[in-house]
Design an enzyme around this catalytic site. Structure first.
Site, PDB file in Angstrom:
ATOM      1  N   SER A  83      -9.722  -0.430   7.157  1.00 27.46           N
ATOM      2  CA  SER A  83      -9.227  -0.369   5.776  1.00 27.46           C
ATOM      3  C   SER A  83      -8.512  -1.605   5.261  1.00 27.46           C
ATOM      4  O   SER A  83      -8.154  -1.656   4.085  1.00 27.46           O
ATOM      5  CB  SER A  83      -8.315   0.838   5.599  1.00 27.46           C
ATOM      6  OG  SER A  83      -9.092   1.999   5.617  1.00 27.46           O
TER       7      SER A  83
ATOM      8  N   LYS B 149       0.847  -1.203   0.000  1.00 28.29           N
ATOM      9  CA  LYS B 149       0.000   0.000   0.000  1.00 28.29           C
ATOM     10  C   LYS B 149       0.878   1.247   0.000  1.00 28.29           C
ATOM     11  O   LYS B 149       1.897   1.299   0.703  1.00 28.29           O
ATOM     12  CB  LYS B 149      -0.905  -0.028   1.241  1.00 28.29           C
ATOM     13  CG  LYS B 149      -1.995   1.041   1.271  1.00 28.29           C
ATOM     14  CD  LYS B 149      -2.894   0.858   2.498  1.00 28.29           C
ATOM     15  CE  LYS B 149      -4.001   1.886   2.604  1.00 28.29           C
ATOM     16  NZ  LYS B 149      -4.818   1.715   3.822  1.00 28.29           N
TER      17      LYS B 149
ATOM     18  N   SER C 104      -9.847   2.150   2.978  1.00 28.16           N
ATOM     19  CA  SER C 104      -8.993   2.887   2.079  1.00 28.16           C
ATOM     20  C   SER C 104      -8.092   2.003   1.221  1.00 28.16           C
ATOM     21  O   SER C 104      -7.599   2.413   0.182  1.00 28.16           O
ATOM     22  CB  SER C 104      -8.117   3.852   2.882  1.00 28.16           C
ATOM     23  OG  SER C 104      -7.239   3.124   3.747  1.00 28.16           O
TER      24      SER C 104
HETATM   25  N1  GLN Z   1     -12.959   4.191   6.405  1.00 32.44           N
HETATM   26  C1  GLN Z   1     -12.334   4.591   7.636  1.00 32.44           C
HETATM   27  C2  GLN Z   1     -11.976   6.044   7.566  1.00 32.44           C
HETATM   28  O1  GLN Z   1     -12.300   6.649   6.617  1.00 32.44           O
HETATM   29  C3  GLN Z   1     -11.141   3.713   7.911  1.00 32.44           C
HETATM   30  C4  GLN Z   1      -9.883   4.198   7.325  1.00 32.44           C
HETATM   31  C5  GLN Z   1      -8.727   3.307   7.572  1.00 32.44           C
HETATM   32  O2  GLN Z   1      -8.842   2.259   8.207  1.00 32.44           O
HETATM   33  N2  GLN Z   1      -7.582   3.757   7.126  1.00 32.44           N
HETATM   34  O3  GLN Z   1     -11.395   6.581   8.443  1.00 32.44           O
END
Ligand code: GLN
Length: 506
Positions: free
Chosen positions: A180, A81, A156
């Site tokens: 995410s 990532k 994400s």
């Molecule tokens: N969707 C969550 C957010 O927007 C989780 C993000 C993540 O785990 N990086 O914060």
């Protein structure tokens, strides 16, 4: 043995490589060819490093030929990532503000991948600074779900889920601050683990919310996740929150897949209302499979989870607003001169750069966090959220007195269509209702595929949670479920992805 190397799991590739039946170069080449064929459609990658991956593969082949002892995963390629620093490889975090930034150092987990001889294929797409549930907040355009190219691959880490779901890499690294790794796994029919907080080093993970962030494996099987978890886990003196203890026995647990006598707690607050019918139905069936495998079911209640989302969206923006202050146009990436100003001040350059470099969601959270931390409101917002965080951790402690693991659907729905939630931040945030509590408490969690929802034919995810440093329990449950479901389906779930069949021919 499958003839197409991209269809093999990491464990199978490791065996083939160890036997000398294939070279690391062949394996890397097969995956790079697959990327050339399908990533125009899927857009999992922000950067592909074909040359670097092949050079690393050649180095492993030479070491093997020389009879050197090698790590079990040597020669198995991986995608990372784009939030992890990689020396000599661009690292953008899906943001314009880091466009062109090439880190001078490797994250600890990247050092471990390289040390094990795992060729790094490239850097995967993500919502900007890991804020989002769909990759639609990436400054470089979204990734697509291999099950249906008109739908989101989760976020994400949608680049890391789609890269393994579309067979461009057997393994990928994700990061999970609120879900995410797990939510993208759920909506793409893949496996994702968020290890215990402190279980995997955060050194070189560009911070979103430091008290919540944790890197972990994105894979197609539970055993593959365990093999990768074992490698990247463990103490790192470069990360002050790293736990100084051995990595839990995850590989052994994944191989044994034993759930006899294990108490599985169904979290009342994370099932039923608000969950798509087909997602709930696959969850119920999965629980029955675990019972058939010898597990016991108990119901638990975690009443404070009702406030988890609210607490998270105060704590995360607060930490993010502080972490993102370092992008000041002086140190990294982008620098924009304000228009119509002859001799701009440092503040003016900073403002113009942050205005041009950050997207709307990042700005929204910086504003929220700055407000929540402002002197007049600190106690009312950030302080209260921290108290709720404690209540959530207490709920978990109580629940784990009667259950060895807790389970729920990973995400309330299957993959949604692009644009469906983009203009409604609250709808987007609600995707993480089931995943966020684990981050707030620092405990480990995993998502494994539970099947396809009948109403749309798309994958649903089954979430498993365990107490801190009991990560191996996730693997025991995940592997037991995977074995039973794969037998029931007559093969892996991903073999049924329709969009994949089209892109395969490409
Ligand atoms: N969707 C969550 C957010 O927007 C989780 C993000 C993540 O785990 N990086 O914060």
């Amino acid at each position: 043995m499958t003839t197409d190397l991209t269809r093999s799991t990491a464990a199978e590739l490791a065996d083939l490589l160890a036997q000398g039946s294939v070279s690391a170069r062949d394996v890397a080449r097969a995956h790079l060819d697959r990327t050339a064929a399908v990533d125009g459609d899927v857009h999992s990658y922000l950067h592909v490093d074909a040359e670097g991956a092949l050079a690393q593969a050649d180095a492993v082949d030479r070491r093997r030929a020389a009879g050197e002892p090698l790590h079990a995963l040597a020669g198995v390629p991986i995608a990372v990532k784009d939030v992890m620093t990689t020396r000599g490889l661009p690292t953008t975090c899906g943001s314009r503000i880091l466009q062109g930034w090439v880190p001078p150092y490797d994250a600890t987990l990247v050092t471990r991948l390289r040390g094990a001889g795992m060729p790094i294929l490239g850097k995967t797409n993500m919502d900007e600074f890991a804020m989002g549930s769909s990759t639609e907040h990436s400054a470089y355009g979204p990734s697509r779900n291999p099950w249906d190219l008109e739908r989101i691959p989760g976020g994400s880490g949608g680049g890391s889920s789609s890269v393994v779901a579309s067979f461009q890499a057997p393994l990928a690294i994700g990061t999970d601050t609120g879900g995410s790794i797990r939510q993208p796994a759920a909506v793409t029919g893949t496996v994702g683990t968020k290890p215990t907080y402190g279980g995997v080093s955060r050194y070189g993970l560009v911070a979103l919310a430091s008290s919540l962030d944790q890197a972990g494996p994105c894979t197609r099987t539970v055993l593959d996740a365990a093999l990768l978890h074992e490698l990247i886990g463990g103490h790192d003196p470069m990360d002050s929150t790293s736990i100084d203890a051995p990595v839990p026995p995850v590989v052994e647990a994944a191989r044994r897949a034993d759930v006899a006598g294990l108490r599985i707690g169904i979290v009342r607050e994370l099932t039923g209302e608000g969950f798509q019918a087909g997602v709930q139905a696959r969850f119920d069936e999965a629980v029955q499979h675990l019972v058939d495998a010898g597990a016991e079911v108990v119901e638990v209640s975690c009443p404070s989870f009702t406030y988890a989302l609210a607490a998270y969206y105060l704590i995360l923006p607060s930490e993010a607003s502080s972490n993102l202050a370092k992008f000041d146009a002086m140190r990294y990436g982008l620098r924009v001169a304000p228009e119509g100003v002859d001799e701009p001040s440092a503040e003016q350059v900073m403002a113009a750069t942050r205005d041009a470099g950050f997207g709307d969601e990042v700005k929204r959270r910086i504003i929220l966090g700055t407000y929540a931390l402002s002197s007049g409101y600190y106690d009312a917002y950030y302080g209260s959220a921290q108290k709720v965080r404690r209540l959530i951790a207490d709920d978990f402690t109580r629940a784990f007195e009667t259950a060895d693991v807790l389970v729920s659907p990973t995400a309330p729905t299957t993959a949604f269509r692009f644009g469906d939630k983009l203009d409604d931040p609250m709808a987007m945030y609600l995707n993480d209702i089931a995943t966020i509590p684990a981050n707030l408490a620092g405990i480990p969690g995993m998502s494994v595929p539970s099947g396809l929802a009948e109403e749309d034919g798309l994958p649903a995810g089954f979430q498993i949670l365990a107490p801190a440093m009991q990560d191996h329990r996730l693997y025991a449950v995940g592997a037991a479920l995977e074995a039973r479901l794969t037998a029931a389906w007559g093969g892996a779930l991903l073999d049924r992805a329709p969009a994949l069949a089209t892109t395969k021919e490409a």
